[in-house]
Design a protein around this motif. Sequence first.
Motif, PDB file in Angstrom:
ATOM      1  N   LEU A  42      72.881 -33.319   6.774  1.00  0.00           N
ATOM      2  CA  LEU A  42      73.868 -33.312   7.918  1.00  0.00           C
ATOM      3  C   LEU A  42      75.232 -32.643   7.346  1.00  0.00           C
ATOM      4  O   LEU A  42      75.812 -31.915   8.289  1.00  0.00           O
ATOM      5  N   ASP A  43      75.385 -32.610   6.065  1.00  0.00           N
ATOM      6  CA  ASP A  43      76.669 -31.866   5.740  1.00  0.00           C
ATOM      7  C   ASP A  43      76.468 -30.367   6.048  1.00  0.00           C
ATOM      8  O   ASP A  43      77.439 -29.560   6.175  1.00  0.00           O
ATOM      9  N   GLN A  44      75.203 -29.814   5.498  1.00  0.00           N
ATOM     10  CA  GLN A  44      74.766 -28.558   5.818  1.00  0.00           C
ATOM     11  C   GLN A  44      74.941 -28.047   7.315  1.00  0.00           C
ATOM     12  O   GLN A  44      75.159 -26.924   7.790  1.00  0.00           O
ATOM     13  N   LEU A  45      74.712 -29.244   8.294  1.00  0.00           N
ATOM     14  CA  LEU A  45      74.367 -29.004   9.764  1.00  0.00           C
ATOM     15  C   LEU A  45      75.631 -28.327  10.313  1.00  0.00           C
ATOM     16  O   LEU A  45      75.698 -27.749  11.200  1.00  0.00           O
ATOM     17  N   ILE A  46      76.742 -28.938   9.766  1.00  0.00           N
ATOM     18  CA  ILE A  46      78.064 -28.621  10.242  1.00  0.00           C
ATOM     19  C   ILE A  46      78.293 -27.138  10.324  1.00  0.00           C
ATOM     20  O   ILE A  46      78.642 -26.577  11.312  1.00  0.00           O
ATOM     21  N   ALA A  47      78.118 -26.427   9.323  1.00  0.00           N
ATOM     22  CA  ALA A  47      78.193 -24.972   9.139  1.00  0.00           C
ATOM     23  C   ALA A  47      77.505 -24.395  10.108  1.00  0.00           C
ATOM     24  O   ALA A  47      77.767 -23.392  10.855  1.00  0.00           O
ATOM     25  N   GLU A  48      76.343 -24.677  10.027  1.00  0.00           N
ATOM     26  CA  GLU A  48      74.953 -24.196  10.681  1.00  0.00           C
ATOM     27  C   GLU A  48      75.374 -24.152  12.280  1.00  0.00           C
ATOM     28  O   GLU A  48      75.541 -22.950  12.970  1.00  0.00           O
ATOM     29  N   GLY A  50      78.337 -24.618  13.751  1.00  0.00           N
ATOM     30  CA  GLY A  50      79.386 -23.895  13.748  1.00  0.00           C
ATOM     31  C   GLY A  50      79.317 -22.294  14.082  1.00  0.00           C
ATOM     32  O   GLY A  50      79.577 -21.710  14.982  1.00  0.00           O
ATOM     33  N   GLU A  51      78.129 -21.737  13.225  1.00  0.00           N
ATOM     34  CA  GLU A  51      77.865 -20.469  13.345  1.00  0.00           C
ATOM     35  C   GLU A  51      77.253 -19.967  14.638  1.00  0.00           C
ATOM     36  O   GLU A  51      77.401 -19.207  15.379  1.00  0.00           O
ATOM     37  N   LEU A  55      78.252 -17.418  17.688  1.00  0.00           N
ATOM     38  CA  LEU A  55      77.550 -16.381  18.108  1.00  0.00           C
ATOM     39  C   LEU A  55      77.256 -16.634  19.789  1.00  0.00           C
ATOM     40  O   LEU A  55      76.917 -15.635  19.981  1.00  0.00           O
ATOM     41  N   GLY A  56      77.557 -17.629  20.413  1.00  0.00           N
ATOM     42  CA  GLY A  56      77.660 -17.581  21.679  1.00  0.00           C
ATOM     43  C   GLY A  56      76.466 -18.295  22.238  1.00  0.00           C
ATOM     44  O   GLY A  56      76.150 -18.278  23.429  1.00  0.00           O
ATOM     45  N   ILE A  57      75.583 -18.712  21.463  1.00  0.00           N
ATOM     46  CA  ILE A  57      74.357 -19.296  21.689  1.00  0.00           C
ATOM     47  C   ILE A  57      74.714 -20.685  22.621  1.00  0.00           C
ATOM     48  O   ILE A  57      75.342 -21.507  21.869  1.00  0.00           O
ATOM     49  N   PRO A  58      74.306 -21.030  23.424  1.00  0.00           N
ATOM     50  CA  PRO A  58      74.477 -22.140  24.533  1.00  0.00           C
ATOM     51  C   PRO A  58      73.815 -23.482  23.922  1.00  0.00           C
ATOM     52  O   PRO A  58      74.629 -24.443  24.042  1.00  0.00           O
ATOM     53  N   ALA A  59      72.799 -23.439  23.101  1.00  0.00           N
ATOM     54  CA  ALA A  59      72.306 -24.740  22.927  1.00  0.00           C
ATOM     55  C   ALA A  59      71.138 -24.877  21.603  1.00  0.00           C
ATOM     56  O   ALA A  59      70.658 -23.712  21.250  1.00  0.00           O
ATOM     57  N   VAL A  89      77.013 -35.968  14.547  1.00  0.00           N
ATOM     58  CA  VAL A  89      77.842 -35.089  13.711  1.00  0.00           C
ATOM     59  C   VAL A  89      77.949 -33.823  14.639  1.00  0.00           C
ATOM     60  O   VAL A  89      79.315 -33.264  14.616  1.00  0.00           O
ATOM     61  N   ILE A  90      77.182 -33.300  15.384  1.00  0.00           N
ATOM     62  CA  ILE A  90      77.265 -31.966  16.189  1.00  0.00           C
ATOM     63  C   ILE A  90      78.242 -32.259  17.254  1.00  0.00           C
ATOM     64  O   ILE A  90      79.272 -31.646  17.506  1.00  0.00           O
ATOM     65  N   LYS A  91      78.309 -33.627  17.965  1.00  0.00           N
ATOM     66  CA  LYS A  91      79.134 -33.836  18.890  1.00  0.00           C
ATOM     67  C   LYS A  91      80.599 -33.997  18.467  1.00  0.00           C
ATOM     68  O   LYS A  91      81.554 -33.496  19.129  1.00  0.00           O
ATOM     69  N   GLN A  92      80.691 -34.456  17.117  1.00  0.00           N
ATOM     70  CA  GLN A  92      82.105 -34.476  16.627  1.00  0.00           C
ATOM     71  C   GLN A  92      82.680 -33.169  16.308  1.00  0.00           C
ATOM     72  O   GLN A  92      83.930 -32.757  16.243  1.00  0.00           O
ATOM     73  N   THR A  93      81.888 -32.122  15.612  1.00  0.00           N
ATOM     74  CA  THR A  93      82.331 -30.951  15.170  1.00  0.00           C
ATOM     75  C   THR A  93      82.180 -29.922  16.063  1.00  0.00           C
ATOM     76  O   THR A  93      82.923 -28.913  16.058  1.00  0.00           O
ATOM     77  N   THR A  94      81.136 -29.875  16.935  1.00  0.00           N
ATOM     78  CA  THR A  94      80.996 -28.549  18.044  1.00  0.00           C
ATOM     79  C   THR A  94      80.707 -29.019  19.174  1.00  0.00           C
ATOM     80  O   THR A  94      79.610 -28.840  19.714  1.00  0.00           O
ATOM     81  N   PRO A  95      81.597 -29.732  19.849  1.00  0.00           N
ATOM     82  CA  PRO A  95      81.405 -30.408  21.145  1.00  0.00           C
ATOM     83  C   PRO A  95      80.813 -29.307  22.252  1.00  0.00           C
ATOM     84  O   PRO A  95      80.141 -29.713  23.346  1.00  0.00           O
ATOM     85  N   GLU A  96      81.132 -28.143  22.197  1.00  0.00           N
ATOM     86  CA  GLU A  96      80.702 -27.368  22.995  1.00  0.00           C
ATOM     87  C   GLU A  96      79.471 -26.850  23.222  1.00  0.00           C
ATOM     88  O   GLU A  96      79.017 -26.342  24.024  1.00  0.00           O
ATOM     89  N   LEU A  97      78.627 -27.073  22.308  1.00  0.00           N
ATOM     90  CA  LEU A  97      77.223 -26.839  22.062  1.00  0.00           C
ATOM     91  C   LEU A  97      76.222 -27.755  22.722  1.00  0.00           C
ATOM     92  O   LEU A  97      76.523 -28.781  22.789  1.00  0.00           O
TER      93      LEU A  97
END
Length: 310
Positions: A42-48, A50-51, A55-59, A89-97
């Motif tokens: 999960l800690d590594q997922l955050i950066a992933e 984010g990237e 890059l503009g990938i929607p999902a 984790v994704i909802k918290q860090t990258t809610p736009e995805l």
Amino acid sequence: MRRMTRETRLSVDDFVYPIFVTHGRDVRNEIGPMPGMYQLSLDQLIAEVGEVSELGIPAVLLFGIPADKDPLGTEAYEPGGIVQEAIRVIKQTTPELMIVTDLCLCEYTDHGHCGVVVDDRVDNDRTLELLAKTATCQAEAGADMVAPSAMMDGQVGAIREALDSGGHEGTPIMAYSAKYSSAFYGPFRVAADSAPQFGDRMGYQMDPANLRQAMREIEQDIEEGADIVMVKPALSYLDVLAAASEAFDHPMAAYNVSGEYAMVKAAAQNEWLDGRRVTMEILTSIKRAGADIIISYHSKEVARWLASEE
Ligand code: PBG
């Protein structure tokens, strides 16, 4: 001239990027037959993620590797299961995805089958209950869309009903409708450690020789409430994809699966093929055949290539 007359154009908007999440900390295990793809803690997922978002990938499409496997695939529907944790984790860090969850039991069962095994056979209807429970659990954790891939009869209907009665009427279903029993899933089964321990998946996945059956499977899923339907794998089934996109008006997804990715990567590493050109050619053919959405391990590199062409 070519620009003006081009009929098919890939866009970053077409892509969904699959991610494998696993327990632990600082885990970033490269998947042998899928160079550039990793099992991530999960800690590594955050950066992933984010990237992916940058890059503009929607999902993203999430797959989980549980701490323990058991006959009923329990971790799939535990609130603290790895995919549910990853969603938070994704909802918290990258809610736009947008978060899509693969909905199956094979990663979680010790026998590796996609459902409950009774007397050495997968019991379709008992499996439906567990898939419905998993869908609810994923939606409760915050999944934006669920993607049932177990190929049980009636799974879309059962999941729709469970989501609706649990207050998740707004959660759409992307159904793996025409999913073939394919050797192209080999590398994925290394990634998710999900190879069946006995027998095979012929009893529930489709015979690669059949096209008309694919049309029936898709039609049934639409009747049961699927919002997006899928053909999988993509490359060897472009005819199925073309026929399906002619016959149905639903958004059509295609899964450019692990074996398709592995072949290109292996040949490119040997300099037997031009990896970039072959990848773009394959993905363009998938879109030309009728896919609106392409699930691909190539998504990140394609997003970069498309951006560099602009
Ligand atoms: C789960 C599932 C599989 C894939 C997607 N969801 C494996 C399987 O059916 O064996 C395969 C994806 C790929 O090969 O990239 N049932």
